[in-house]
Design an enzyme around this catalytic site. Structure first.
Site, PDB file in Angstrom:
ATOM      1  N   LYS A 237       1.875  11.069 -12.337  1.00 32.29           N
ATOM      2  CA  LYS A 237       2.688  11.110 -11.119  1.00 32.29           C
ATOM      3  C   LYS A 237       1.726  11.421  -9.975  1.00 32.29           C
ATOM      4  CE  LYS A 237       6.962  12.869  -9.209  1.00 32.29           C
ATOM      5  NZ  LYS A 237       6.430  13.041  -7.866  1.00 32.29           N
ATOM      6  N   ARG A 242       4.685   6.397  -1.453  1.00 31.44           N
ATOM      7  CA  ARG A 242       5.124   5.156  -2.080  1.00 31.44           C
ATOM      8  C   ARG A 242       4.857   3.986  -1.142  1.00 31.44           C
ATOM      9  NH1 ARG A 242       9.417   4.842  -5.994  1.00 31.44           N
ATOM     10  NH2 ARG A 242       9.157   2.861  -7.096  1.00 31.44           N
ATOM     11  N   ARG A 257       8.651   4.003   1.630  1.00 34.47           N
ATOM     12  CA  ARG A 257       9.803   4.297   0.780  1.00 34.47           C
ATOM     13  C   ARG A 257      11.137   4.034   1.479  1.00 34.47           C
ATOM     14  NH1 ARG A 257      10.240   9.201  -3.260  1.00 34.47           N
ATOM     15  NH2 ARG A 257      12.466   9.316  -3.399  1.00 34.47           N
ATOM     16  N   GLU A 285       1.535   3.523  -5.173  1.00 24.03           N
ATOM     17  CA  GLU A 285       1.409   4.769  -4.422  1.00 24.03           C
ATOM     18  C   GLU A 285       0.081   4.734  -3.653  1.00 24.03           C
ATOM     19  OE1 GLU A 285       3.949   7.077  -4.840  1.00 24.03           O
ATOM     20  OE2 GLU A 285       3.061   9.028  -4.375  1.00 24.03           O
ATOM     21  N   PHE A 324       1.568   0.294  -9.799  1.00 24.63           N
ATOM     22  CA  PHE A 324       2.186   0.511 -11.104  1.00 24.63           C
ATOM     23  C   PHE A 324       3.265  -0.508 -11.426  1.00 24.63           C
ATOM     24  CE2 PHE A 324       3.683   4.030  -8.294  1.00 24.63           C
ATOM     25  CZ  PHE A 324       4.978   3.576  -8.063  1.00 24.63           C
ATOM     26  N   ARG A 398      18.539   5.016  -9.174  1.00 23.85           N
ATOM     27  CA  ARG A 398      17.931   6.170  -9.830  1.00 23.85           C
ATOM     28  C   ARG A 398      18.594   6.263 -11.204  1.00 23.85           C
ATOM     29  NH1 ARG A 398      15.196  10.214  -7.503  1.00 23.85           N
ATOM     30  NH2 ARG A 398      16.016   9.909  -5.413  1.00 23.85           N
ATOM     31  N   LYS A 404      11.177  11.443 -14.270  1.00 20.88           N
ATOM     32  CA  LYS A 404      10.003  12.220 -13.870  1.00 20.88           C
ATOM     33  C   LYS A 404      10.070  13.560 -14.571  1.00 20.88           C
ATOM     34  CE  LYS A 404      12.277  13.141  -9.532  1.00 20.88           C
ATOM     35  NZ  LYS A 404      12.466  12.729  -8.179  1.00 20.88           N
TER      36      LYS A 404
HETATM   37  P1  AMP Z   1      10.015  12.336  -6.380  1.00 16.52           P
HETATM   38  O1  AMP Z   1       9.400  12.142  -5.034  1.00 16.52           O
HETATM   39  O2  AMP Z   1       9.811  13.707  -6.949  1.00 16.52           O
HETATM   40  O3  AMP Z   1      11.457  11.842  -6.420  1.00 16.52           O
HETATM   41  O4  AMP Z   1       9.240  11.375  -7.398  1.00 16.52           O
HETATM   42  C1  AMP Z   1       9.267  10.005  -7.304  1.00 16.52           C
HETATM   43  C2  AMP Z   1       8.071   9.530  -6.539  1.00 16.52           C
HETATM   44  O5  AMP Z   1       6.892   9.709  -7.286  1.00 16.52           O
HETATM   45  C3  AMP Z   1       8.090   8.049  -6.289  1.00 16.52           C
HETATM   46  O6  AMP Z   1       8.878   7.694  -5.199  1.00 16.52           O
HETATM   47  C4  AMP Z   1       6.636   7.725  -6.065  1.00 16.52           C
HETATM   48  O7  AMP Z   1       6.318   7.867  -4.686  1.00 16.52           O
HETATM   49  C5  AMP Z   1       5.910   8.805  -6.820  1.00 16.52           C
HETATM   50  N1  AMP Z   1       5.098   8.319  -7.946  1.00 16.52           N
HETATM   51  C6  AMP Z   1       3.887   8.809  -8.244  1.00 16.52           C
HETATM   52  N2  AMP Z   1       3.366   8.211  -9.310  1.00 16.52           N
HETATM   53  C7  AMP Z   1       4.273   7.296  -9.727  1.00 16.52           C
HETATM   54  C8  AMP Z   1       4.306   6.353 -10.804  1.00 16.52           C
HETATM   55  N3  AMP Z   1       3.313   6.245 -11.666  1.00 16.52           N
HETATM   56  N4  AMP Z   1       5.430   5.584 -10.935  1.00 16.52           N
HETATM   57  C9  AMP Z   1       6.458   5.702 -10.057  1.00 16.52           C
HETATM   58  N5  AMP Z   1       6.469   6.561  -9.026  1.00 16.52           N
HETATM   59  C10 AMP Z   1       5.391   7.360  -8.854  1.00 16.52           C
END
Ligand code: AMP
Length: 551
Positions: A237, A242, A257, A285, A324, A398, A404
């Site tokens: 992650k 994004r 995003r 990313e 990715f 989602r 995650k």
């Molecule tokens: P969150 O911001 O906690 O909702 O986590 C989702 C975000 O993690 C996504 O919108 C991406 O910006 C980021 N992200 C980082 N690495 C990845 C990955 N390998 N695949 C998808 N999203 C990722």
């Protein structure tokens, strides 16, 4: 335009959602394609579809000058009318009653006028506006002005426009929403639904697609339970922003995003886009990345939101795109292909710097996944993305195909230094706690965050009494308190922050418990916060990526 205005007025005259949908559906059903496209956009209160990324650039004073001029009324009368409605459209309609020379105006003419206003500069914007309004009857003016103002105020949400499209063309609402997610354009959605074009192969380059999102989970067991897969894919992650990249030969555009265009902020990606050698739509990313190291998010922030980037900043904070996902390749939409197929095609592109491939590792069970999670933590990452290798790419959703895996990085023991009165259901109790750690160098307490959540109502009531007793300064809504209440707090991440003297702020802190067993002398220190920051959010020693060629 008059039909549009009549339909709009009919929608506004009822508060029943079903009736609004019915009226609008009937109106949509009677339109041919081009007008349907326009009407659906205008009915969602927009002059242009968001996917066109256009703005009118027309100030209120310009609109009101035109209306004032045409109305021939004095300021006092105009203000009186405005006070009556508090809505520019309603105001303009009444002010222009009997003052225009109405003739039929088509939606095509409205669209052309909006385009003429958009492309005109400064004071020249008023002329096309005035020409059109002169020819409209007040009912049409009312809705034209509402569209310009970006708000119809007839109780119509984008969801209702979708529902009306579904009803008009007998298409299930889920199908309408899906087409809308892919096109990002309500007008295009309406037309495709009318024509029955549901084929996913119609993704259009340079129209941003909504991003697929991940659901949070806390344990490896939960991952396998929820995904129901034998083997899952894990990716790092990455802590960047994004980014969607659209490339067709020399043309490259980037989107954030929230689907805003960010092409100007990352010229490295644009300049190197043509070298990809294929027409593509990437999901990935953006990271700040220099000499093989990922720089802190704090550094990347300096590049965000810029229309242009000076060469010094480019050198100081160069960026890469960790890719990715691949949604489109040489004319073929890949949304419905399984992730393992999309990844194979992505790997086949032989990407070169500044395009890197996300690190991928398969996990065959919860223990295995736990091990990979521990390793990624060792590498200084806060979490892991887990993906179902057989899943399609579902824009804007989602779901459970992407998860995650995150756990609190650590908890900190902190002391409360100030408290605030709460709002809403927390009115009348002290519910917002600012807390501090100790700076051992100076011996002072320095604030690192503010927590609102984690305690029960009963606990908050007890704490309110206690904080009232230990208040040392009452500043109205905030009270400084004697630093003696120790809390254990969990949090998601740490940021640099100018707000607190400590220079850091914990993000999303929540109270785990009140630690009455712990003396203030034993709370955590600023060094510990700095250590956690450097470990997880500082510059990374190792970049967890698939092998890529560095230039
Ligand atoms: P969150 O911001 O906690 O909702 O986590 C989702 C975000 O993690 C996504 O919108 C991406 O910006 C980021 N992200 C980082 N690495 C990845 C990955 N390998 N695949 C998808 N999203 C990722």
């Amino acid at each position: 335009m008059l039909d549009f205005a009549n339909a709009g007025a009919a929608v506004g005259s009822t508060s029943a959602t079903l009736e609004k949908t019915r009226v609008l559906a009937e109106y949509f059903r009677g339109l041919e394609e081009d007008d349907l496209r326009r009407a659906a956009v205008f009915m969602s209160g927009r002059a242009f579809s968001p996917s066109q990324r256009r703005t009118l650039g027309l100030g209120w004073s310009a609109v009101s000058k035109v209306i004032t001029g045409l109305s021939g009324l004095d300021d006092e009368e105009l203000s009186r009318i405005f006070r009556k409605h508090s809505d520019m459209g309603d105001w303009a309609a009444e002010a222009l009653e009997g003052r225009t020379n109405p003739e039929p105006v088509t939606l095509e003419e409205v669209e052309a006028t909006l385009e003429a206003i958009r492309t005109a500069r400064g004071a020249k914007k008023a002329a096309p506006l005035e020409q059109l309004i002169r020819r409209m009857d007040p009912r049409s003016v009312r809705f034209f002005i509402k569209v310009i103002s970006g708000e119809l105020r007839i109780g119509l949400s984008e969801g209702l426009v979708e529902a009306a499209i579904a009803e008009a063309f007998h298409v299930p609402i889920t199908q309408v929403k899906r087409v809308h997610l892919i096109t990002g354009d309500i007008g295009e959605t309406a037309v495709r639904c009318k024509l029955g074009q549901f084929d996913a192969s119609t993704l259009t380059l340079f129209q941003p697609v909504r991003f697929m999102l991940a659901s949070p989970v806390e344990t490896a067991g939960e991952v396998f339970d929820r995904m129901g897969a034998e083997a899952v894919w894990t990716e790092e992650k990455y802590d960047g922003v994004r980014c969607q990249l659209h490339r067709q030969s020399d043309r490259v555009e980037l989107f954030s995003r929230d689907l805003k265009e960010t092409t100007g902020a990352f010229p490295e990606l644009v300049e190197n886009g043509p070298a990809i050698g294929h027409d593509v739509l990437f999901d990935g990313e953006v990271l700040a990345h220099r000499d093989g190291r990922v720089l802190r998010f704090f550094e990347l922030q300096r590049r965000l939101g810029r229309k242009q980037v000076k060469s010094e900043l480019r050198q100081e904070v160069p960026v890469v795109l960790v890719v990715f996902d691949l949604l489109w390749l040489d004319g073929r939409t890949l949304l419905d292909e399984p992730l393992n197929m999309r990844r194979k095609l992505l790997e086949g592109l032989g990407l070169q710097h500044p395009f890197l491939l996300a690190r991928l590792e398969e996990a065959t069970g919860p223990d295995h996944l736990d091990r990979i999670f521990a390793e990624t933590r060792e590498r200084g990452n806060e979490g892991l993305m887990v993906k179902d290798p057989l899943s399609p790419y579902t824009p804007g959703r989602r779901g459970l195909a992407w998860l995650k895996l995150k756990r609190p990085l650590a908890t900190l023991d902190v002391v409360v230094t100030a408290v605030e009165w709460g709002h809403g259901k927390r009115k009348g109790v002290l519910s917002d706690y600012t807390f501090a750690v100790r700076d051992t160098e100076s011996g002072r307490l320095v604030n690192v965050g503010k927590a609102y959540t984690g305690l029960t109502d009963a606990e908050i009531a007890t704490m309110t009494k206690r904080f009232l007793e230990i208040t040392i300064e009452d500043r109205g809504y905030v009270r400084l308190v004697r630093p003696e209440v120790v809390l254990e707090v969990a949090f998601d991440s740490i940021q640099h922050s100018g707000r607190h003297l400590s220079g850091y702020a914990l993000r999303f802190p929540r109270i785990v418990r009140i630690r009455d067993d712990k003396p203030v002398e034993e709370i955590d220190t600023l060094e510990r916060v700095a250590e956690l920051y450097d470990r997880y959010f500082g510059e990374k020693a190792e970049v967890p990526l698939s092998e890529v060629a560095e230039t």
